[in-house]
Scaffold this active site. Structure first.
Site, mmCIF file in Angstrom:
data_model
loop_
_atom_site.group_PDB
_atom_site.id
_atom_site.type_symbol
_atom_site.label_atom_id
_atom_site.label_comp_id
_atom_site.label_asym_id
_atom_site.label_seq_id
_atom_site.Cartn_x
_atom_site.Cartn_y
_atom_site.Cartn_z
ATOM 1 N N LYS A 186 3.511 -12.434 25.505
ATOM 2 C CA LYS A 186 4.347 -13.016 24.448
ATOM 3 C C LYS A 186 5.439 -12.025 24.027
ATOM 4 C CE LYS A 186 1.162 -16.165 24.731
ATOM 5 N NZ LYS A 186 1.227 -17.368 25.493
HETATM 6 C C1 LIG Z 1 -0.265 -18.012 25.086
HETATM 7 C C2 LIG Z 1 -0.365 -19.315 24.425
HETATM 8 C C3 LIG Z 1 -1.486 -19.660 23.646
HETATM 9 C C4 LIG Z 1 -2.698 -18.782 23.552
HETATM 10 O O1 LIG Z 1 -2.471 -17.548 22.932
HETATM 11 P P1 LIG Z 1 -3.657 -16.474 22.924
HETATM 12 O O2 LIG Z 1 -3.220 -15.485 21.902
HETATM 13 O O3 LIG Z 1 -3.752 -15.906 24.290
HETATM 14 O O4 LIG Z 1 -4.905 -17.183 22.517
HETATM 15 C C5 LIG Z 1 -1.486 -20.879 23.003
HETATM 16 N N1 LIG Z 1 -0.456 -21.728 23.109
HETATM 17 C C6 LIG Z 1 0.631 -21.438 23.835
HETATM 18 C C7 LIG Z 1 1.767 -22.422 23.903
HETATM 19 C C8 LIG Z 1 0.711 -20.230 24.537
HETATM 20 O O5 LIG Z 1 1.791 -19.965 25.285
#
Ligand SMILES: *Cc1c(COP(=O)(O)O)cnc(C)c1O
Length: 391
Positions: A186
């Site tokens: 992210k």
């Molecule tokens: C990465 C992601 C998640 C999950 O995030 P985590 O912190 O790994 O649990 C949920 N929704 C979307 C759209 C994502 O891209």
């Protein structure tokens, strides 16, 4: 690798500097979880996204689960979600004992289409989860309208959207609980971690209790008290506590956020310029109402391109350039397969989108290699000529 040149990676987390020292300080302090650094991270995060409160969790998945649970989503309920999302969006609904009802996307933004979402609302629908896919805000005015019209809750999946804006307002400040991720893929990261931004102090209070087994006094409160405090457990809850080690990293990362966003924007614009006019491809839509984070650069390889998206990815990998398929279609996975469910825009996007390397630290000459290869592989090659070529 090819031609002796280095591989171009797909993504790499950006270190702001000082993360290791911040972690060492936490270790030396002796307070390792749900302590002062987590509280500070929550405060700074809330300020940054313009929310009244922010509540830290272990991931965006647990943030979504906690928010949906706190808003009353439970067994027998349904939650409308886009199928074009990371599977976590649906898993959080399932973790509540509820059923994800998949709806199709707007083919230009790859975000949940408000009209399709409205059509998927039924008598059991408790909530809608718009996803700000790869950091492009969903049409939140329309979803606010659906919340009114159907009396359902809205929880934003803002996993990739820290720093994004919707009509000038930061994602996290729109009045709905918004769930963010700090996974290394992210925009900013602390390894694993999540955050729920909310404008409702009472909801924040409840989320803070639920994330530690609904204990009615926090460890910080007990520590600050002048006499022995015995906690109670008025309801059942979860362990979604963030560690202070992660929060210390997250605080450093927040300071780098503006740089990270600017660098992502710069690289995305370089892609836009270098890839304009390549036949058969569609560049990412950049609607005027939104400021996106460019968590990824989605290049759409349409049916008229000489190579399919997967063939292009293979050909790029052969040149040492790492890409990823676009966002998945959850309803096409065995885990959520549903007899007869067809979502044409979702299925086409999952098939045709390639994510190109984009991260702060990607060098201009590396990016030029990517765009040069894409242009060469897609330009002027007669359909079938490369398709049929063996390995
Ligand atoms: C990465 C992601 C998640 C999950 O995030 P985590 O912190 O790994 O649990 C949920 N929704 C979307 C759209 C994502 O891209």
């Amino acid at each position: 690798m090819s031609g002796g040149s280095e591989e171009v990676p797909f993504a790499r987390p950006w270190l702001a500097g000082g993360e290791a020292e911040a972690v060492a300080e936490v270790l030396a302090s002796g307070w390792l979880t749900q302590g002062p650094r987590v509280e500070e991270f929550e405060r700074r995060f809330a300020e940054r996204v313009g929310a009244a409160e922010a509540v830290a969790t272990t991931s965006c998945t647990t943030a979504l689960h906690l928010a949906l649970h706190a808003l009353g989503v439970g067994p027998g309920d349904e939650v409308v979600v886009p199928s074009l999302s990371f599977i976590a969006t649906a898993n959080a609904v399932w973790q509540c004992g509820a059923r994800p009802a998949f709806a199709d996307i707007d083919p230009r933004t790859y975000n949940l289409d408000p009209r399709a979402a409205a059509a998927a609302v039924g008598p059991r629908t408790k909530a809608i989860v718009p996803v700000h896919q790869i950091g492009l805000p969903a049409d939140m005015d329309a979803f606010a309208g659906l919340a009114e019209r159907f009396g359902v809750a809205i929880v934003e999946d803002a996993a990739c959207a820290i720093g994004a804006r919707h009509r000038g307002r930061p994602i996290g400040s729109l009045g709905f609980p918004a769930c963010f991720s700090f996974h290394p893929r992210k925009v900013v990261t602390c390894g694993e971690g999540g955050m729920i931004a909310t404008s409702d102090p009472a909801l924040a209070e409840r989320l803070r209790r639920l994330r530690q087994h609904s204990m009615d006094r926090s460890a910080l409160d007990r520590h600050a008290a002048r006499r022995v405090v015995i906690e109670g457990y008025p309801e059942r809850g979860f362990n979604y506590r963030m560690t202070d080690l992660q929060a210390a990293v997250g605080l450093r990362q927040l300071e780098a956020l503006d740089f990270i966003l600017a660098e992502r924007r710069r690289l995305a614009h370089r892609y836009n310029e270098a890839l304009a006019g390549v036949p058969g491809v569609e560049l990412p839509h950049d609607p005027a109402y939104a400021e996106r984070t460019w968590q990824s650069y989605p290049l759409r390889v349409g049916p008229d391109a000489p190579l399919g998206a997967r063939e292009l990815m293979d050909a790029l990998l052969a040149e040492g350039i790492r890409t990823r398929p676009g966002v998945m279609a959850i309803h096409l996975e065995d885990a959520y397969a549903e007899e007869g469910l067809r979502l044409p825009h979702t299925e086409a996007a999952a098939r045709e989108v390639v994510l190109l390397p984009l991260f702060p630290g990607l060098k201009d000459d590396e990016q030029d290699r990517v765009t040069g290869a894409v242009r060469r592989l897609l330009a002027g090659v007669p359909a079938g000529a490369v398709r049929s070529a063996g390995p």
